[in-house]
Every structure is written in structure tokens, then in C-alpha cells.
Design a protein around this motif. Structure first.
Motif, short mmCIF file in Angstrom:
data_model
loop_
_atom_site.label_atom_id
_atom_site.label_comp_id
_atom_site.label_asym_id
_atom_site.label_seq_id
_atom_site.Cartn_x
_atom_site.Cartn_y
_atom_site.Cartn_z
N VAL A 167 0.84 -1.20 0.00
CA VAL A 167 0.00 0.00 0.00
C VAL A 167 0.87 1.24 0.00
N ALA A 168 0.40 2.27 -0.68
CA ALA A 168 1.05 3.59 -0.62
C ALA A 168 -0.03 4.65 -0.52
N GLU A 169 0.22 5.68 0.24
CA GLU A 169 -0.70 6.81 0.31
C GLU A 169 0.11 8.09 0.28
N PHE A 170 -0.40 9.10 -0.42
CA PHE A 170 0.38 10.32 -0.58
C PHE A 170 -0.50 11.49 -0.99
N ASP A 171 0.00 12.69 -0.67
CA ASP A 171 -0.64 13.93 -1.09
C ASP A 171 -0.31 14.14 -2.55
N THR A 172 -1.35 14.29 -3.39
CA THR A 172 -1.11 14.38 -4.82
C THR A 172 -0.57 15.75 -5.25
N HIS A 173 -0.37 16.67 -4.29
CA HIS A 173 0.36 17.88 -4.61
C HIS A 173 1.84 17.55 -4.86
N THR A 174 2.30 16.43 -4.27
CA THR A 174 3.68 15.98 -4.49
C THR A 174 3.80 15.45 -5.93
N PRO A 175 4.78 15.93 -6.70
CA PRO A 175 4.94 15.42 -8.07
C PRO A 175 5.09 13.89 -8.05
#
Length: 206
Positions: A167-175
Motif C-alpha cells: 500500500v502507498a498513500e500520498f498527497d497528490t500535490h507531491t509530483p
């Protein structure tokens, strides 16, 4: 036999049968939904931009429901419009998914929600998308779970190789860039929040 007749009669009494009855049932349905969500008229007014007096008249049946009023309410409650009006069932229990193709990958929406966190299944054919990773960014928050195959996730300065169950989760503001660089199909479950809503993950204390 008597019990079956009683059940059918009860269903006919509580299920709106005509357009007028459907419209008349919208107000009580909205009032019950607001009470269930524990939302005040003032709070709902702030979310929808609809005045408190209009909301009150709508719930009491003094104001007829229109799309201009129901669409903001559906977004605020994060439910399909049909749920607000109590649209009758079509009799077809099947869920008709409408897959779309984006950048070579197949995207299948798994929810009909009009807002909030939405879920998708994504299928990446081998080598999709082609070429060197081209990182992009946008508003939102994303949660990925690899069902099968391998997924490459380039996130800022990180270059990750994810396999089944990871699993991965991230803020999509990050390129970021997501692709399948393997020789087999990769299937991914995706949760996406357009305004940055995150998935709520609960775990047992260590």
C-alpha cells in the motif's frame, strides 16, 4: 398467505407510488437524513449555500424540491441523488460499471458518490504508460493497494516498486508518476479524495 398479503400491503403503504407521492416524501426523507447525520440547519446552510429558511421549508414540504436544491444537498451528504428522492428500483440488481481509458490504463469507478473519497480499480497493461516517467501534481490525496502484478511509483525523490498486498498513500500535490514497467498486467485498488480527504486507517496498538 395472510402474512404475505400483509407484507405486500405494508410495502404499498410505505413506498411512494406516484410522482406526487415521491415529491411529497422528499421533505421527510431530508429531515430524517439530517437528523441521522446530526447536522443543524445552519451547518447545512453553510455547506450548501442554501438559506436556512429554504432548507426548513423544503423539509416541511412547503417548498418543492428542485435540482438546484437537491444537487448541493447530495454533495453535502455525499449520497447519490436517487437516495434523496427515493427513486423506485428498476428491478435490475446488477451494478453497471463504466470503465474508462486514461493514459493507456483502464479505470473502473467502484462508487457513484458525488463527492468525498471515491474508489476505483485500475488495470495497467504491461509497459503502461510508455516512455520515461513524467511527474505531475494535482489537488487531492491518494491511497493505492496493489492487487496483482507490480506497480512503479515515482513520488518526489522516491522511486518505489510495489507488489501485491503493498500500500502507498500520498498527497497528490507531491509530483508523482504511476506505471507498470513489468511484463504482466497490474491491478490496483485506488481511493482518491479530491479535496485532500485521507483514508481513515485504524490498527491495534503495539
Amino acid at each position: 398467505m395472510g402474512s404475505a398479503s400483509h407484507d405486500r400491503g405494508r410495502e404499498e403503504r410505505i413506498t411512494p407510488r406516484t410522482t406526487a407521492q415521491v415529491v411529497d416524501a422528499v421533505g421527510p426523507r431530508l429531515r430524517a437524513l439530517r437528523a441521522h447525520r446530526d447536522v443543524t440547519l445552519a451547518g447545512l446552510s453553510e455547506q450548501t449555500g442554501i438559506s436556512v429558511s429554504t432548507l426548513s421549508r423544503l423539509e416541511s414540504g412547503q417548498r418543492k424540491p428542485t435540482l438546484e436544491l437537491l444537487l448541493p444537498l447530495a454533495r453535502a451528504y455525499q449520497v447519490p441523488l436517487d437516495d434523496l428522492v427515493g427513486a423506485p428500483q428498476t428491478g435490475d440488481p446488477r451494478v453497471h460499471m463504466k470503465p474508462e481509458v486514461h493514459g493507456g490504463r483502464v479505470v473502473v469507478p467502484l462508487t457513484e458518490r458525488t463527492g468525498g473519497v471515491r474508489s476505483f480499480k485500475q488495470v495497467f497493461p504491461p509497459g503502461t504508460p510508455g516512455g520515461e516517467p513524467s511527474l505531475g501534481s494535482h489537488e487531492g490525496y491518494e491511497w493505492l493497494y496493489v492487487l496483482s502484478g507490480r506497480l512503479r511509483l515515482v513520488l518526489g525523490e522516491h522511486d518505489l516498486d510495489l507488489g501485491p498486498g503493498e500500500v502507498a498513500e500520498f498527497d497528490t500535490h507531491t509530483p508523482h508518476w504511476i506505471g507498470n514497467v513489468s511484463d504482466s498486467v497490474t491491478e490496483v485498488l485506488c481511493l482518491y479524495g479530491p479535496q485532500g480527504e485521507r483514508a481513515h486507517v485504524r490498527s491495534r496498538p503495539a
